[in-house]
Design an enzyme around this catalytic site. Structure first.
Site, PDB file in Angstrom:
ATOM      1  N   HIS A 120      -9.371  -7.030   1.465  1.00 64.09           N
ATOM      2  CA  HIS A 120     -10.196  -7.221   0.356  1.00 64.09           C
ATOM      3  C   HIS A 120     -10.530  -9.069   0.328  1.00 64.09           C
ATOM      4  O   HIS A 120      -9.513  -9.532   0.986  1.00 64.09           O
ATOM      5  CB  HIS A 120      -9.455  -6.986  -0.928  1.00 64.09           C
ATOM      6  N   ASP A 139      -7.008 -10.573  -0.203  1.00 65.63           N
ATOM      7  CA  ASP A 139      -6.049 -10.705   0.556  1.00 65.63           C
ATOM      8  C   ASP A 139      -6.056 -12.140   1.488  1.00 65.63           C
ATOM      9  O   ASP A 139      -5.027 -12.472   2.246  1.00 65.63           O
ATOM     10  CB  ASP A 139      -6.166  -9.377   1.699  1.00 65.63           C
TER      11      ASP A 139
HETATM   12  C1  XLS Z   1      -5.094   1.992  -3.478  1.00 63.41           C
HETATM   13  C2  XLS Z   1      -6.315   1.906  -2.598  1.00 63.41           C
HETATM   14  C3  XLS Z   1      -6.612   0.573  -1.905  1.00 63.41           C
HETATM   15  C4  XLS Z   1      -7.947   1.027  -1.198  1.00 63.41           C
HETATM   16  C5  XLS Z   1      -8.707  -0.607  -0.944  1.00 63.41           C
HETATM   17  O1  XLS Z   1      -4.519   2.692  -3.728  1.00 63.41           O
HETATM   18  O2  XLS Z   1      -5.724   2.852  -1.439  1.00 63.41           O
HETATM   19  O3  XLS Z   1      -5.752   0.193  -0.983  1.00 63.41           O
HETATM   20  O4  XLS Z   1      -7.687   1.672   0.131  1.00 63.41           O
HETATM   21  O5  XLS Z   1      -9.027  -0.960  -2.147  1.00 63.41           O
END
Ligand code: XLS
Ligand code: NI
Ligand code: NI
Length: 433
Positions: free
Chosen positions: A99, A102
């Site tokens: 993301h 991150d």
């Molecule tokens: C959260 C989600 C997130 C997605 C990406 O529960 O799994 O990590 O994979 O935003």
């Protein structure tokens, strides 16, 4: 080179008998299974957020991890990237996912955040020239910052909708620039806490428009990857609009996007929705929507998305069996959307969590592939429907109730029940797994 993983050598395949903790016992990237290298079947990816950005908090306590790159400067973001690529090399993973939040510090303005992201994207791009790890998917974090507390595309405040659209544009640009294979949208807080303050009709209309704009922009920039929605039923919102595969399919149909968008299916989210992982995969495949998977494990008691590393070969084998039946991944892969437990403090824990999970998946794939190649299970499935091969039975599907009723009486149709053979098939399954 940082010294975070000092002394840890690249993990190599040593076979099932190896006693070396830092070795693969089953993941052998070059081993050919059903005509394809294991690495190309599994297409592993590391999730940047859990491994490098998550501080180890839970609802009762804060940070437990003390990483040298934690902080809000670009220099630290680059150190984090250095460590990340060092881990990718140690594991030999072909992909990673991230993301925006991150990888870069949040700026004081939208423009500053965007510039920070662009700078890190350039830093990644330079690294990707000399490392083998590529981008499986990029995505936008539209859920952590307080501005998103009432949603992103479905927020009652149009300024949040605008901010979210601008953010997704910048993350699609980043993904495109890094030659990502997919772009993911998980509706972090696209849902509601209470119906008392929520206009469902308006929110879903906005979500549909938002996704249509994402698809338009994909075509505009010539992004060749897939757009994927990641379903989840609850958490963080009490009710999430992208509840499960079936719900998202209805949403895509409603907005005419079923040919444009596929799904990223997560093990833990399937469990939260009251399904099994294999159910969600099989359903997505049957609808032509299977894109990619977020591999993890949910605690079956806690009712939270615990995002643990997978440790169950039989469970994962069910999943990879469905993926094999669907013809395998194209743009998708196996992203470890999984985090360490908060007491697992050591750099070694991060490596071994991944290498162990890769082994679990590899072992599951091998079992699933052997059963699939044997074809006994598929033959039994085909046999169960064999009556439909007859033209007179096929003809019913284009006829009507009156004609069928006449046929039943004329031919004296009187169905004889047949065994579903479930236990026999379970026995067969257990010979392989
Ligand atoms: C959260 C989600 C997130 C997605 C990406 O529960 O799994 O990590 O994979 O935003
Ligand atoms: Ni996920
Ligand atoms: Ni999740």
């Amino acid at each position: 080179m940082t010294d975070f993983f000092k002394g840890i050598l690249p993990i190599a395949y040593e076979g099932p008998e190896s006693r070396n903790e830092f070795a693969f016992r089953h993941y052998n990237p070059d081993e050919v299974i059903l005509g394809k290298r294991m690495e190309e079947h599994l297409r592993f990816a590391v999730a940047y957020w859990h491994s490098f950005a998550w501080p180890g908090g839970d609802p009762f306590g804060g940070q437990t991890f003390d990483r040298p790159w934690f902080g809000d400067t670009m220099a630290l973001a680059k150190m984090k990237a250095d460590v990340a690529f060092e881990m990718f090399d140690i594991l030999g993973v072909p992909y990673f996912c991230f993301h925006d939040a991150d990888v870069r510090p949040e700026g004081a303005t939208f423009a500053e955040s965007r510039r920070n992201l662009e700078e890190i994207v350039d830093y990644f791009a330079a690294k990707m020239e000399s490392h083998r790890t590529k981008l499986l998917w990029g995505t936008a974090n539209l859920f952590s910052h307080r501005r998103f507390m009432a949603g992103a595309a479905t927020n009652p405040d149009p300024e949040v909708f605008a901010w979210s659209a601008a953010t997704v544009k910048s993350c699609m640009d980043a993904t495109h620039k890094l030659c990502g294979q997919n772009y993911v949208l998980w509706g972090g807080r696209e849902g509601y806490e209470t119906l008392l303050n929520t206009d469902l009709a308006r929110e879903s209309e906005h979500a549909g428009r938002f996704l249509s704009m994402v698809v338009d922009y994909k075509h505009k920039i010539g992004f060749k990857g897939a757009i994927l929605i990641e379903p989840k039923p609850q958490e963080p919102s009490k009710h999430q609009y992208d509840y499960d595969v079936a719900t998202v399919y209805g949403f895509l149909k409603r907005f005419g996007l079923e040919g444009e968008v596929k799904l990223n299916i997560e093990q833990g989210h399937a469990i939260l929705a009251g399904h099994s992982f294999e159910h969600e995969l099989a359903l997505a495949a049957s609808l032509g929507l299977l894109g990619s998977i977020d591999m993890n494990r949910n605690d079956y008691q806690s009712g939270w998305d615990t995002d643990q590393f997978p440790d169950s070969v039989p469970e994962m084998a069910r999943a990879y069996y469905e993926i094999l039946r669907a013809g395998g991944f194209t743009t998708g892969g196996t992203n470890f959307d999984a985090k360490l437990r908060r007491q697992s403090l050591d750099p070694e824990d991060l490596i071994l969590a991944h290498s162990g999970a890769m082994d679990v998946c590899a072992r599951a794939l091998k079992a699933a592939a052997a059963l699939f190649a044997d074809d006994t299970l598929e033959a039994a499935r085909r046999d169960r429907y064999v009556g439909w091969d007859k033209p007179e039975n096929q003809a019913m599907l284009t006829s009507g109730l009156e004609a069928i009723a006449a046929r039943v009486e004329a031919e004296g149709i009187n169905p004889a029940p047949r065994s579903g053979r479930q236990e026999r098939l379970e026995n067969l399954w257990n010979r392989y797994v």
